[in-house]
Design a protein around this motif. Structure first.
Motif, mmCIF file in Angstrom:
data_model
loop_
_atom_site.group_PDB
_atom_site.id
_atom_site.type_symbol
_atom_site.label_atom_id
_atom_site.label_comp_id
_atom_site.label_asym_id
_atom_site.label_seq_id
_atom_site.Cartn_x
_atom_site.Cartn_y
_atom_site.Cartn_z
ATOM 1 N N ILE A 188 2.449 13.939 5.962
ATOM 2 C CA ILE A 188 2.955 12.592 5.729
ATOM 3 C C ILE A 188 3.978 12.649 4.604
ATOM 4 N N THR A 189 5.138 12.108 4.881
ATOM 5 C CA THR A 189 6.142 12.011 3.834
ATOM 6 C C THR A 189 5.978 10.674 3.135
ATOM 7 N N GLU A 190 6.590 10.526 1.980
ATOM 8 C CA GLU A 190 6.483 9.291 1.202
ATOM 9 C C GLU A 190 6.897 8.061 1.996
ATOM 10 N N ASP A 191 7.844 8.195 2.872
ATOM 11 C CA ASP A 191 8.416 7.049 3.564
ATOM 12 C C ASP A 191 7.834 6.798 4.956
ATOM 13 N N SER A 192 6.747 7.460 5.327
ATOM 14 C CA SER A 192 6.273 7.313 6.691
ATOM 15 C C SER A 192 5.260 6.189 6.872
ATOM 16 N N VAL A 193 4.618 5.713 5.811
ATOM 17 C CA VAL A 193 3.666 4.610 5.905
ATOM 18 C C VAL A 193 3.905 3.618 4.768
ATOM 19 N N TYR A 194 3.462 2.378 4.989
ATOM 20 C CA TYR A 194 3.642 1.323 4.009
ATOM 21 C C TYR A 194 2.332 0.549 3.903
ATOM 22 N N TYR A 195 1.802 0.428 2.701
ATOM 23 C CA TYR A 195 0.524 -0.236 2.481
ATOM 24 C C TYR A 195 0.708 -1.623 1.888
ATOM 25 N N ILE A 196 -0.183 -2.536 2.279
ATOM 26 C CA ILE A 196 -0.260 -3.848 1.657
ATOM 27 C C ILE A 196 -1.729 -4.156 1.413
ATOM 28 N N ALA A 197 -1.988 -5.172 0.619
ATOM 29 C CA ALA A 197 -3.362 -5.604 0.361
ATOM 30 C C ALA A 197 -3.454 -7.105 0.585
ATOM 31 N N ILE A 198 -4.601 -7.548 1.059
ATOM 32 C CA ILE A 198 -4.860 -8.973 1.231
ATOM 33 C C ILE A 198 -6.215 -9.260 0.595
ATOM 34 N N LYS A 199 -6.249 -10.296 -0.225
ATOM 35 C CA LYS A 199 -7.461 -10.631 -0.966
ATOM 36 C C LYS A 199 -7.890 -12.040 -0.623
ATOM 37 N N GLY A 200 -9.167 -12.224 -0.335
ATOM 38 C CA GLY A 200 -9.655 -13.548 -0.029
ATOM 39 C C GLY A 200 -11.148 -13.563 0.197
ATOM 40 N N SER A 201 -11.643 -14.736 0.502
ATOM 41 C CA SER A 201 -13.048 -14.938 0.794
ATOM 42 C C SER A 201 -13.181 -15.419 2.232
ATOM 43 N N LEU A 202 -14.240 -15.016 2.886
ATOM 44 C CA LEU A 202 -14.483 -15.477 4.247
ATOM 45 C C LEU A 202 -14.814 -16.966 4.280
ATOM 46 N N HIS A 203 -15.080 -17.555 3.118
ATOM 47 C CA HIS A 203 -15.452 -18.960 3.025
ATOM 48 C C HIS A 203 -14.305 -19.854 2.549
ATOM 49 N N ALA A 204 -13.104 -19.303 2.386
ATOM 50 C CA ALA A 204 -11.966 -20.056 1.843
ATOM 51 C C ALA A 204 -10.921 -20.320 2.923
ATOM 52 N N ASN A 205 -10.033 -21.270 2.648
ATOM 53 C CA ASN A 205 -8.954 -21.614 3.579
ATOM 54 C C ASN A 205 -7.599 -21.109 3.112
ATOM 55 N N ASP A 206 -7.598 -20.150 2.182
ATOM 56 C CA ASP A 206 -6.357 -19.502 1.763
ATOM 57 C C ASP A 206 -6.684 -18.094 1.292
ATOM 58 N N CYS A 207 -5.643 -17.278 1.179
ATOM 59 C CA CYS A 207 -5.806 -15.895 0.731
ATOM 60 C C CYS A 207 -4.488 -15.459 0.095
ATOM 61 N N SER A 208 -4.497 -14.313 -0.547
ATOM 62 C CA SER A 208 -3.292 -13.781 -1.184
ATOM 63 C C SER A 208 -2.941 -12.444 -0.559
ATOM 64 N N VAL A 209 -1.647 -12.236 -0.335
ATOM 65 C CA VAL A 209 -1.161 -10.991 0.257
ATOM 66 C C VAL A 209 -0.192 -10.352 -0.727
ATOM 67 N N PHE A 210 -0.323 -9.049 -0.896
ATOM 68 C CA PHE A 210 0.477 -8.299 -1.858
ATOM 69 C C PHE A 210 1.226 -7.182 -1.166
ATOM 70 N N GLY A 211 2.506 -7.023 -1.493
ATOM 71 C CA GLY A 211 3.292 -5.907 -0.995
ATOM 72 C C GLY A 211 4.152 -6.183 0.220
ATOM 73 N N LEU A 212 4.250 -7.441 0.653
ATOM 74 C CA LEU A 212 5.044 -7.764 1.839
ATOM 75 C C LEU A 212 6.535 -7.749 1.541
ATOM 76 N N GLY A 213 7.317 -7.459 2.570
ATOM 77 C CA GLY A 213 8.763 -7.574 2.482
ATOM 78 C C GLY A 213 9.187 -9.016 2.750
ATOM 79 N N GLN A 214 10.430 -9.347 2.462
ATOM 80 C CA GLN A 214 10.932 -10.714 2.614
ATOM 81 C C GLN A 214 10.853 -11.215 4.064
ATOM 82 N N GLU A 215 11.157 -10.366 5.029
ATOM 83 C CA GLU A 215 11.095 -10.796 6.433
ATOM 84 C C GLU A 215 9.665 -11.104 6.849
ATOM 85 N N GLU A 216 8.724 -10.307 6.368
ATOM 86 C CA GLU A 216 7.315 -10.547 6.688
ATOM 87 C C GLU A 216 6.818 -11.834 6.034
#
Length: 103
Positions: free
Chosen positions: A19-47
């Motif tokens: 695997i080279t440095e540029d072959s995969v891209y990671y993001i994280a999503i944080k939230g609760s199964l009991h909530a109606n919102d969550c936070s996403v980290f690491g997305l690009g502008q188009e996403e």
């Protein structure tokens, strides 16, 4: 030499991962199964634009990420449609999921 945790897996028996440095891209999503919102980290502008279009009211900035106005499972499914795959999760009440996408 055994790996950390002593599970009997010899690291010398593991095949090298090409695997080279540029072959995969990671993001994280944080939230609760009991909530109606969550936070996403690491997305690009188009996403971010795609998710804000799918989930109106989303896009509020949090440190290093955005808030999605949806339950976390709907957000994960939307990210799967953008090519992300779930690779891990951690936590109990508030959970952080790690997703990856090949580039």
């Amino acid at each position: 030499m055994e790996s950390k945790g002593g599970q009997g897996v010899l690291t010398s028996n593991l095949p090298p991962v090409p695997i080279t440095e540029d072959s995969v891209y990671y993001i994280a999503i944080k939230g609760s199964l009991h909530a109606n919102d969550c936070s996403v980290f690491g997305l690009g502008q188009e996403e971010i634009r795609a998710l804000c279009k799918k989930f109106p009211g989303s896009g509020t900035s949090v440190v290093n990420g955005i808030t999605i106005k949806s339950n976390v499972l709907d957000a994960i499914n939307a990210l799967a449609q953008l090519g992300y795959k779930l690779v891990s999760s951690t936590g109990e009440t508030e959970i952080t999921w790690t997703l990856v996408r090949e580039i």
